[in-house]
Design a protein around this motif. Structure first.
Motif, PDB file in Angstrom:
ATOM      1  N   ARG A  87       0.676  -1.223   0.106  1.00 41.71           N
ATOM      2  CA  ARG A  87      -0.095   0.024   0.118  1.00 41.71           C
ATOM      3  C   ARG A  87       0.848   1.359  -0.145  1.00 41.71           C
ATOM      4  O   ARG A  87       0.178   2.192  -0.671  1.00 41.71           O
ATOM      5  CB  ARG A  87      -0.928  -0.065   1.246  1.00 41.71           C
ATOM      6  N   TYR A  88       2.042   1.233   0.711  1.00 42.21           N
ATOM      7  CA  TYR A  88       3.002   2.670   0.674  1.00 42.21           C
ATOM      8  C   TYR A  88       4.161   2.374  -0.172  1.00 42.21           C
ATOM      9  O   TYR A  88       5.178   3.232  -0.071  1.00 42.21           O
ATOM     10  CB  TYR A  88       3.103   2.573   1.993  1.00 42.21           C
ATOM     11  N   VAL A  89       4.065   1.486  -1.160  1.00 38.69           N
ATOM     12  CA  VAL A  89       5.413   1.671  -2.044  1.00 38.69           C
ATOM     13  C   VAL A  89       5.093   2.801  -3.261  1.00 38.69           C
ATOM     14  O   VAL A  89       3.753   2.574  -3.775  1.00 38.69           O
ATOM     15  CB  VAL A  89       5.435   0.316  -2.795  1.00 38.69           C
ATOM     16  N   SER A  90       5.740   3.533  -3.378  1.00 41.25           N
ATOM     17  CA  SER A  90       5.690   4.871  -4.341  1.00 41.25           C
ATOM     18  C   SER A  90       5.982   4.139  -5.753  1.00 41.25           C
ATOM     19  O   SER A  90       6.791   2.960  -5.835  1.00 41.25           O
ATOM     20  CB  SER A  90       6.521   5.843  -4.137  1.00 41.25           C
ATOM     21  N   ARG A  91       5.469   4.926  -6.696  1.00 45.24           N
ATOM     22  CA  ARG A  91       5.764   4.552  -8.138  1.00 45.24           C
ATOM     23  C   ARG A  91       7.224   4.713  -8.449  1.00 45.24           C
ATOM     24  O   ARG A  91       7.569   4.041  -9.395  1.00 45.24           O
ATOM     25  CB  ARG A  91       4.825   5.470  -8.958  1.00 45.24           C
ATOM     26  N   ALA A  92       7.719   5.585  -7.758  1.00 46.43           N
ATOM     27  CA  ALA A  92       9.361   5.776  -7.990  1.00 46.43           C
ATOM     28  C   ALA A  92      10.025   4.684  -7.439  1.00 46.43           C
ATOM     29  O   ALA A  92      11.186   4.078  -8.144  1.00 46.43           O
ATOM     30  CB  ALA A  92       9.748   6.978  -7.161  1.00 46.43           C
ATOM     31  N   GLU A  93       9.489   4.037  -6.333  1.00 45.15           N
ATOM     32  CA  GLU A  93      10.249   2.853  -6.017  1.00 45.15           C
ATOM     33  C   GLU A  93      10.045   1.625  -6.983  1.00 45.15           C
ATOM     34  O   GLU A  93      10.866   0.873  -7.075  1.00 45.15           O
ATOM     35  CB  GLU A  93       9.504   2.415  -4.695  1.00 45.15           C
ATOM     36  N   TYR A  94       8.878   1.507  -7.373  1.00 42.44           N
ATOM     37  CA  TYR A  94       8.912   0.430  -8.550  1.00 42.44           C
ATOM     38  C   TYR A  94       9.737   0.705  -9.754  1.00 42.44           C
ATOM     39  O   TYR A  94      10.315  -0.272 -10.220  1.00 42.44           O
ATOM     40  CB  TYR A  94       7.267   0.469  -9.034  1.00 42.44           C
ATOM     41  N   ALA A  95       9.547   2.061 -10.186  1.00 46.67           N
ATOM     42  CA  ALA A  95      10.306   2.515 -11.104  1.00 46.67           C
ATOM     43  C   ALA A  95      11.962   1.905 -10.978  1.00 46.67           C
ATOM     44  O   ALA A  95      12.785   1.839 -12.073  1.00 46.67           O
ATOM     45  CB  ALA A  95      10.436   4.081 -11.492  1.00 46.67           C
ATOM     46  N   ALA A  96      12.398   2.009 -10.003  1.00 49.84           N
ATOM     47  CA  ALA A  96      13.565   1.732  -9.783  1.00 49.84           C
ATOM     48  C   ALA A  96      14.126   0.282 -10.120  1.00 49.84           C
ATOM     49  O   ALA A  96      15.082  -0.231 -10.331  1.00 49.84           O
ATOM     50  CB  ALA A  96      14.334   1.915  -8.319  1.00 49.84           C
ATOM     51  N   PHE A  97      13.046  -0.710 -10.212  1.00 46.92           N
ATOM     52  CA  PHE A  97      13.257  -1.877 -10.525  1.00 46.92           C
ATOM     53  C   PHE A  97      12.791  -2.257 -12.113  1.00 46.92           C
ATOM     54  O   PHE A  97      12.945  -3.326 -12.677  1.00 46.92           O
ATOM     55  CB  PHE A  97      12.337  -2.875  -9.698  1.00 46.92           C
ATOM     56  N   ALA A  98      12.487  -1.261 -12.836  1.00 49.24           N
ATOM     57  CA  ALA A  98      11.783  -1.322 -14.133  1.00 49.24           C
ATOM     58  C   ALA A  98      12.698  -2.017 -15.117  1.00 49.24           C
ATOM     59  O   ALA A  98      12.263  -2.909 -16.114  1.00 49.24           O
ATOM     60  CB  ALA A  98      11.138  -0.012 -14.777  1.00 49.24           C
ATOM     61  N   ALA A  99      13.951  -1.680 -15.065  1.00 48.63           N
ATOM     62  CA  ALA A  99      14.968  -2.131 -16.109  1.00 48.63           C
ATOM     63  C   ALA A  99      15.186  -3.563 -15.931  1.00 48.63           C
ATOM     64  O   ALA A  99      15.670  -4.287 -16.835  1.00 48.63           O
ATOM     65  CB  ALA A  99      16.326  -1.363 -15.980  1.00 48.63           C
ATOM     66  N   GLU A 100      14.831  -4.232 -14.856  1.00 49.65           N
ATOM     67  CA  GLU A 100      14.906  -5.661 -14.536  1.00 49.65           C
ATOM     68  C   GLU A 100      13.681  -6.488 -14.718  1.00 49.65           C
ATOM     69  O   GLU A 100      13.996  -7.813 -14.659  1.00 49.65           O
ATOM     70  CB  GLU A 100      15.674  -5.751 -13.002  1.00 49.65           C
ATOM     71  N   GLU A 101      12.712  -5.781 -15.242  1.00 52.25           N
ATOM     72  CA  GLU A 101      11.679  -6.599 -15.254  1.00 52.25           C
ATOM     73  C   GLU A 101      11.491  -7.650 -16.600  1.00 52.25           C
ATOM     74  O   GLU A 101      11.892  -7.063 -17.664  1.00 52.25           O
ATOM     75  CB  GLU A 101      10.087  -5.637 -15.379  1.00 52.25           C
ATOM     76  N   ASP A 102      10.998  -8.888 -16.296  1.00 53.95           N
ATOM     77  CA  ASP A 102      11.130  -9.876 -17.408  1.00 53.95           C
ATOM     78  C   ASP A 102       9.745  -9.571 -18.219  1.00 53.95           C
ATOM     79  O   ASP A 102       8.459  -9.674 -17.832  1.00 53.95           O
ATOM     80  CB  ASP A 102      10.747 -11.093 -16.798  1.00 53.95           C
TER      81      ASP A 102
END
Length: 333
Positions: A84-99
Motif C-alpha cells: 500500500r505504501y510503495v511509491s511509483r518511484a520505488e517500482y521504477a527503480a526495478f523497471a529495467a530488470e523486469e522480465d
C-alpha cells in the motif's frame, strides 16, 4: 529511526556522524550502527537505502565495527506483499530488470479475471443498469506499474533483498539495550527475545513458502498480501497457513507494530514497560515506528524508553535525520 526511502537524508546523517566518508564508504571504525527498520516505502529511494546499508554491513567489520538492522513493519509488509505504501518511484527503480514475459503473463491473467468479473456482473445486472466499460490496459498499469514484478521478485524469499531481510531479527539486544522497531509489549515479560526471533523467522519463512504454493495451486489470489488475501473461488485455506497469518509478528502488539510504550498514558504503560525490563534484564528499549512530535528524539520512563523516529523522510513527515548515541552507558542525541 525510520528512513522510509530517504536516501539523501540517511547519507547526510551518517556523514554528520562520521560513519561514512564522502564516497559513502564506512569510516566509523569500531562504532556499531543500528537501524530500527522501516527503510522502505513512502519515499522514492528505498533501494538506494538498502544498497547503502548492505555495503556498510560488509565494510564495517573490517574496521572492527558493525551494522545491524531490525525488521520494521514495512519490511514485513514488503515481504508478504502488502504494498500500500510503495511509491511509483520505488517500482521504477526495478523497471529495467523486469522480465517482459512475466509482465505479459500477468496482463493476460489480469484481463481474464476482469472478463470473468464482467460476465458475472452481466448475469446479475438489472435491465436498467449500465456497466461502464473498463480500459483493461489502463487498469493493469494502475495496479501494476512498470517495475512491479521485478520488485516482487527482488523481495521474494530467494530474491536479492528478500533473502537479505530474512536474515534479520525483529529485536536486537546489545549491552543490555533492546533495539526494536515498534516496541516490546508485555508479551515480552513472558517471552524471551531469542526464542521470539527464532520462531518469528521460522513462521515468516513458512508463511512465504506456503503462500507461494497456494498461489501456484490457484487457491490464493496472486499478487496480493499473503496475510490478508482472500482465497480464490471461496476455497478454504489450510489451517496451518491461517495460523501463520495470525503470528504475533503481524499483530498490533508484535514488536514491529507496538506503539504502547511511545503513546500510551504513563500510568497504564509504566507497569507493562517495567515488567518487560525486569523479565528480560534490560536497561533500555530503543524504538522507532511512532514519529515524535516535535521531530526530535525523546525519552520516557526516566530515559529508559528512547523514541528515535523523528520523521527522517522530510517530504512526508517534515522531520529531520536523528540518531541516539550510546557510549560508556551515557546517551546523547
Amino acid at each position: 529511526g525510520d528512513v522510509h526511502g530517504g536516501a539523501g537524508e540517511l547519507r547526510a546523517l551518517l556523514g554528520a556522524l562520521t560513519l561514512i566518508d564522502a564516497g559513502g564508504n564506512w569510516s566509523g571504525g569500531s562504532t556499531r550502527l543500528v537501524s530500527l527498520g522501516d527503510l522502505l516505502d513512502r519515499g522514492p529511494d528505498s533501494r538506494a537505502v538498502m544498497d547503502l546499508l548492505m555495503a556498510l554491513e560488509k565494510q564495517a567489520p573490517e574496521a572492527g565495527g558493525a551494522v545491524y538492522l531490525v525488521l520494521g513493519n514495512h519490511e514485513l509488509m514488503n515481504l508478504t506483499g502488502d504494498l500500500r505504501y510503495v511509491s511509483r518511484a520505488e517500482y521504477a527503480a526495478f523497471a529495467a530488470e523486469e522480465d517482459p514475459a512475466v509482465r505479459a503473463g500477468a496482463f493476460d491473467r489480469f484481463a481474464a479475471r476482469l472478463a470473468a468479473d464482467a460476465d458475472s456482473a452481466t448475469q446479475t445486472r438489472t435491465a436498467t443498469a449500465e456497466q461502464p466499460e473498463v480500459d483493461v490496459q489502463a487498469a493493469f498499469l494502475e495496479k501494476f506499474p512498470p517495475g512491479y514484478f521485478a520488485h516482487r521478485a527482488a523481495f521474494s524469499p530467494d530474491g536479492y533483498y528478500g533473502s537479505w531481510l530474512l536474515t534479520k531479527p525483529q529485536i536486537l539486544e546489545l549491552d543490555g539495550i533492546a533495539f526494536v522497531h515498534g516496541g516490546l509489549s508485555d508479551e515480552f515479560s513472558r517471552r524471551s527475545i531469542d526464542d521470539y526471533n527464532e520462531r518469528a523467522n521460522e513462521d515468516l519463512r513458512a508463511l512465504l513458502a506456503s503462500g507461494g504454493q497456494l498461489v501456484a495451486d490457484a487457491r490464493l489470489t496472486p499478487w496480493e498480501d499473503y496475510v490478508a488475501a482472500a482465497p480464490l473461488n471461496d476455497q478454504v485455506l489450510p489451517a496451518e497457513f491461517t495460523a501463520l497469518r495470525k503470528s504475533l509478528q503481524f499483530d498490533p502488539v508484535g514488536p514491529s507494530w507496538y506503539r504502547g510504550t511511545a503513546a500510551c498514558h504513563r500510568l497504564i504503560e509504566r507497569p507493562r514497560f517495567e515488567a518487560v525490563l525486569a523479565a528480560r534484564g534490560l536497561k533500555r528499549i530503543v524504538m522507532g515506528h511512532t514519529p515524535t512530535n516535535p521531530r526530535i528524539i525523546q525519552t520516557r520512563f526516566e530515559d529508559r524508553a528512547v523514541l528515535a523516529d523523528t520523521g527522517m523522510y522530510r517530504d512526508y513527515y517534515r522531520g529531520q535525520p536523528s540518531a541516539a548515541i550510546f557510549s560508556d552507558d551515557m546517551m546523547r542525541t
